[in-house]
Motif scaffolding. Sequence first.
Motif, short mmCIF file in Angstrom:
data_model
loop_
_atom_site.label_atom_id
_atom_site.label_comp_id
_atom_site.label_asym_id
_atom_site.label_seq_id
_atom_site.Cartn_x
_atom_site.Cartn_y
_atom_site.Cartn_z
N HIS A 39 6.55 1.28 9.67
CA HIS A 39 5.84 1.73 8.48
C HIS A 39 6.03 3.23 8.23
O HIS A 39 5.79 3.70 7.11
CB HIS A 39 4.34 1.43 8.60
N ILE A 78 -6.28 -0.52 2.74
CA ILE A 78 -5.03 -0.58 1.99
C ILE A 78 -4.09 0.49 2.53
O ILE A 78 -4.51 1.38 3.29
CB ILE A 78 -5.24 -0.39 0.47
N ARG A 80 -0.88 3.26 1.46
CA ARG A 80 -0.20 4.00 0.40
C ARG A 80 -0.89 3.82 -0.96
O ARG A 80 -0.23 3.79 -1.99
CB ARG A 80 1.27 3.61 0.34
N SER A 82 -1.90 1.34 -2.44
CA SER A 82 -1.32 0.22 -3.18
C SER A 82 -2.15 -1.05 -2.98
O SER A 82 -2.81 -1.23 -1.95
CB SER A 82 0.11 -0.02 -2.69
N ASP A 83 -2.09 -1.96 -3.96
CA ASP A 83 -2.75 -3.26 -3.81
C ASP A 83 -1.77 -4.33 -3.33
O ASP A 83 -2.07 -5.51 -3.37
CB ASP A 83 -3.40 -3.69 -5.13
N ALA A 84 -0.59 -3.92 -2.83
CA ALA A 84 0.40 -4.88 -2.34
C ALA A 84 -0.14 -5.66 -1.14
O ALA A 84 0.12 -6.87 -1.00
CB ALA A 84 1.69 -4.17 -1.96
N GLU A 85 -0.89 -4.98 -0.27
CA GLU A 85 -1.54 -5.63 0.87
C GLU A 85 -2.95 -5.07 0.97
O GLU A 85 -3.13 -3.86 1.14
CB GLU A 85 -0.79 -5.37 2.17
N GLN A 104 -6.13 -11.11 4.77
CA GLN A 104 -5.58 -10.53 3.55
C GLN A 104 -6.28 -11.16 2.35
O GLN A 104 -6.49 -12.37 2.30
CB GLN A 104 -4.07 -10.78 3.46
N THR A 106 -7.02 -10.92 -2.15
CA THR A 106 -6.46 -10.52 -3.44
C THR A 106 -7.21 -9.31 -3.99
O THR A 106 -8.33 -9.00 -3.58
CB THR A 106 -6.57 -11.66 -4.46
N ARG A 107 -6.59 -8.64 -4.94
CA ARG A 107 -7.27 -7.50 -5.57
C ARG A 107 -8.52 -7.97 -6.31
O ARG A 107 -9.54 -7.28 -6.31
CB ARG A 107 -6.33 -6.76 -6.52
#
Length: 240
Positions: A39, A78, A80, A82-85, A104, A106-107
């Motif tokens: 990462h 989270i 960076r 981000s909502d990616a993960e 995990q 969802t947003r």
Amino acid sequence: MQQKRAQLPARHELKYFIHPAEVEALRIQLRRGMELDSHCRGGRPYAIRSLYFDDIEDSAYFDKVGGVMHRDKYRIRIYRYSDAEIFLERKRKLGDLIQKSSVQITRRLCEQIISGDPRGLYRSNNPLLQDMFVQMRTKLLRPSVIVDYQREAYLHPAENVRITFDLRLRSGLHSTDLFNADIPVISPLDEKLEILEVKYDNYLPDHIQKLLAGTRAERSAVSKYVLCRRFEPLGGGGFD
């Protein structure tokens, strides 16, 4: 919704305050004997943001300060900004060991939980989401503080060792705007210090101890959550 890292085994977790000059010296040692976390793109630390939750009596805060040996702490994490993960996590203190459960989400579910709406969590087949529902209903678990820092992590397969520098710790000021990288933040530390964490399964291998030997760092029961709460109301306070 994707489940991931459902529950990790209980592990040892040692924490230290360390001066930046010592970080530079230890970084050289660690890169000789350990692998840099993937990462850390280009060898650089990566941003971690956590929104911690506490109940109406701030039990997580006061249990930590009071040294309660068995306690739970909940957060949404989270990377960076981000909502990616997005991960909902429970960190459980079991005497001298730490156990983490994670799922995990969802947003949409993330924002629902942040808003204080636990509806639907009880229908999940995930134990952590079911537990979050109970905590929100019975103890009025709600967002307490945003914790930001940059993580530089080193790994070794022996005993699943993970050594991290958590750099530039910052507290989000009265905000739950999890995905906004530009919220006002402030350092909760009075001195220019960083945080070193050493995590492993059963024992710290000899060659890892040698890498750490000579490093000047102050062992502490440091809690990034407690540090960052210094600017937030306690004892029934929180966000409306």
